[in-house]
Scaffold this active site. Structure first.
Site, PDB file in Angstrom:
ATOM      1  N   MET A 181       0.792  -1.125   0.007  1.00 28.74           N
ATOM      2  CA  MET A 181      -0.006  -0.039  -0.088  1.00 28.74           C
ATOM      3  C   MET A 181       0.808   1.418   0.009  1.00 28.74           C
ATOM      4  SD  MET A 181      -3.301  -1.482   2.344  1.00 28.74           S
ATOM      5  CE  MET A 181      -4.217   0.120   2.376  1.00 28.74           C
ATOM      6  N   LYS A 182       1.943   1.114  -0.670  1.00 30.47           N
ATOM      7  CA  LYS A 182       2.995   2.219  -0.619  1.00 30.47           C
ATOM      8  C   LYS A 182       2.839   2.811  -2.246  1.00 30.47           C
ATOM      9  CE  LYS A 182       6.079   0.329   2.985  1.00 30.47           C
ATOM     10  NZ  LYS A 182       7.299  -0.425   3.179  1.00 30.47           N
ATOM     11  N   HIS A 215      -0.390   1.875   5.364  1.00 29.71           N
ATOM     12  CA  HIS A 215       1.102   2.289   5.333  1.00 29.71           C
ATOM     13  C   HIS A 215       1.519   2.229   4.132  1.00 29.71           C
ATOM     14  CE1 HIS A 215       5.320   2.083   7.269  1.00 29.71           C
ATOM     15  NE2 HIS A 215       5.203   1.188   6.302  1.00 29.71           N
ATOM     16  N   ASN A 263       6.202   8.839   6.726  1.00 34.74           N
ATOM     17  CA  ASN A 263       7.171   7.902   7.510  1.00 34.74           C
ATOM     18  C   ASN A 263       8.600   8.401   7.522  1.00 34.74           C
ATOM     19  OD1 ASN A 263       7.536   5.194   8.781  1.00 34.74           O
ATOM     20  ND2 ASN A 263       8.245   4.651   6.682  1.00 34.74           N
ATOM     21  N   GLU A 264       9.322   8.423   8.608  1.00 31.91           N
ATOM     22  CA  GLU A 264      10.572   8.376   8.750  1.00 31.91           C
ATOM     23  C   GLU A 264      11.154   9.742   8.005  1.00 31.91           C
ATOM     24  OE1 GLU A 264      12.266   4.876   7.364  1.00 31.91           O
ATOM     25  OE2 GLU A 264      10.942   3.635   8.518  1.00 31.91           O
ATOM     26  N   GLU A 371       5.637  -1.475  14.165  1.00 30.18           N
ATOM     27  CA  GLU A 371       6.241  -2.693  13.380  1.00 30.18           C
ATOM     28  C   GLU A 371       7.143  -3.511  14.350  1.00 30.18           C
ATOM     29  OE1 GLU A 371       8.298  -0.463  10.245  1.00 30.18           O
ATOM     30  OE2 GLU A 371       6.678   0.889   9.919  1.00 30.18           O
TER      31      GLU A 371
END
Ligand code: G3I
Length: 459
Positions: A181-182, A215, A263-264, A371
């Site tokens: 789902m990226k 995610h 993310n990140e 995670e």
């Protein structure tokens, strides 16, 4: 005549009722309920009886603030089980473990509020089972009654009847796509959406009553080449990102509960914003912009920021919460934070976890341990999962779950593990396929001590 007789009796009855009502002291405006006092709980018995424990349960009592539970080996309660003499509880059940096999236990419970303690409930006798038989293992999702227990999945694992399908349905209440789902999977080339994998995952979840955590909308490691090498203007780049976020959230509105919007975004060193194609073309406030895009697309979905080493890298932790504080100061919508929790058997400490968790709670954020995996061999000093290291891994997972389970309900969301079985963990290829066993199930889908640690963390 007869009718007359009945009539006079009727009048007499009405008159006496009237007298009765008025005999109450006019000043006596005591609420009837309180004059009755606090009721006693009804002990509806014990369930999940095993050779080493049982779950006591009772009914809720009107106006009770808490309950006191007594457990004894003698029905007269002359002695008490350690920790179970008037043990104060706010729930309506208590899982008791560590008991002797084939032994009689007795329990009773009282209701308590600020003014009084009720009389004892009835006494329930429970006889633990004979030992030796396999202990029935509780399913993770049944033991975690106040938050989702999630797992990362791949679409091809979800075929009906597969071992993944069997375990997911039995043990888990949420799923996260490990990579499908990226953006690089959903929009591999400009304008050509490929929903096949993401739809398969979402449809599986909906068909099985399982929550979906999305995610990840924006991540520098999952940018499709067409966007990574974008030749349009920065404004056009930003529009591409906005269009993508809008398309994904619109498609899964009401189906996907939450999304890792970014993310990140923070560097490991220096606490600075990671310089990526997003920061370069959208500016250093690209994180805020992406959360705004997401909220405009879906007013209800939960919006998370997700990162790793949040509990162990103080500089990064400070920078992450500064990023979130700046968003909140500017009224940028954010609902939660994901701590990825790619940890190891001997780190982080409980204190480190609680320090980071409290920063999330102080900001009213929902918290997702998003995670979780626990390296048993980070220093590559073992070639098999030794008993000693398996127990250390189990105890670390127990600590992680206990820390999470203790947070307020309003801040709870999920604990998600990153993969089902050891030999499929991303860690193996990531660290050159070394000997590692980071998950709850071994390579044969059998539960490990780590799975028991998760359950024990919930007690
Ligand atoms: O399954 C296909 C295979 O059919 C194909 O032949 C092969 C070559 O293209 O690719 C295989 O898929 C790979 C997949 O992992 C297999 O699980 C993808 O290319 C690869 O990109 C993917 O990597 C994932 C990575 O994120 C990048 O998306 C990892 O599984 C996944 O564990 C990892 O997860 C990240 C989180 O999203 C963010 N936090 C860190 C975490 C670990 O890096």
């Amino acid at each position: 005549m007869k009718i007359k007789f009945i009539k006079s009796m009727y009048l007499l009855l009405i008159g006496s009722l009237f007298a009765l009502v008025n005999c109450a002291d006019p000043g006596d405006d005591t609420d009837i309920a309180s004059s009755i006092g606090l009721g006693s709980p009804i002990t509806s018995g014990a369930y999940d009886v095993t050779s080493s424990g049982f779950t006591a349960s009772w009914t809720r009592v009107y106006k009770a603030d808490s309950y006191e539970l007594d457990i004894s080996k003698d029905k007269n309660f002359e002695t008490f089980l350690a920790g179970y003499q008037a043990k104060s509880l706010t729930t309506f059940n208590e899982e008791v473990y560590g008991l002797d096999e084939t032994t009689d236990y007795f329990f009773r419970v009282r209701a308590v509020n600020s003014e009084e303690t009720s009389s004892n409930s009835g006494v329930i006798q429970v006889t633990t089972l004979a030992g030796g038989g396999p202990e029935p293992v509780k399913a993770l999702k049944d033991a975690a009654t106040t938050f989702f227990v999630g797992m990362s999945v791949k679409a091809d694992q979800l075929t009906s009847g597969s071992k993944y399908d069997e375990i997911l349905k039995r043990e888990f209440s949420s799923i996260t796509a490990e990579y499908e789902m990226k953006m690089n999977i959903i929009l591999p080339t400009k304008g050509n959406y490929d929903w096949s994998k993401s739809d398969a995952i979402v449809d599986y979840a909906i068909a099985n009553g399982i929550n979906v955590h999305g995610h990840a909308l924006v991540w520098h490691n999952s940018v499709p080449d067409w966007l990574k090498n974008y030749t349009g203007t920065n404004a056009e780049f930003e529009q591409e990102v906005k269009d993508y976020i809008t398309a994904v959230l619109t498609r899964y509105k009401g189906k996907v509960t939450s999304w890792d919007v970014v993310n990140e975004a923070i560097n490991d060193a220096g606490g600075t914003l990671r310089q990526t194609v997003f920061s370069e073309k959208m500016g250093d406030n690209y994180v805020a912009k992406c959360f705004q895009f997401a909220r405009e697309a879906d007013p209800d979905v939960l919006l998370f920021y997700n990162d790793y080493s949040v509990t162990t890298n103080d500089t990064k932790q400070t920078a992450i919460f500064k990023l979130i504080d700046d968003m909140k100061t500017n009224n940028v919508p954010i609902d939660g934070i994901g701590f990825q929790m790619h940890i190891q058997y001997n780190s982080p400490s409980v204190n480190q976890m609680e320090t980071a968790v409290n920063k999330a709670l102080d900001r009213g954020l929902k918290l997702h341990f998003s995670e979780l995996d626990v390296r048993a061999n980070p220093n590559k000093d073992i070639t098999t999962l030794t008993e000693e290291r398996a127990i250390a891994q189990k105890n670390k997972i127990k600590e992680v779950v206990a820390v999470y389970n203790a947070i307020p309900q309003a801040n709870k969301y999920a604990i998600s593990v990153w993969g089902m079985k050891d030999n499929e963990s991303w860690l193996l290829p990531f660290y050159d396929n070394y000997n590692e066993w980071p998950l709850l199930y071994d390579s044969n889908f059998e539960i490990k001590k780590a799975h028991t640690g998760f359950l024990e963390g919930l007690k």
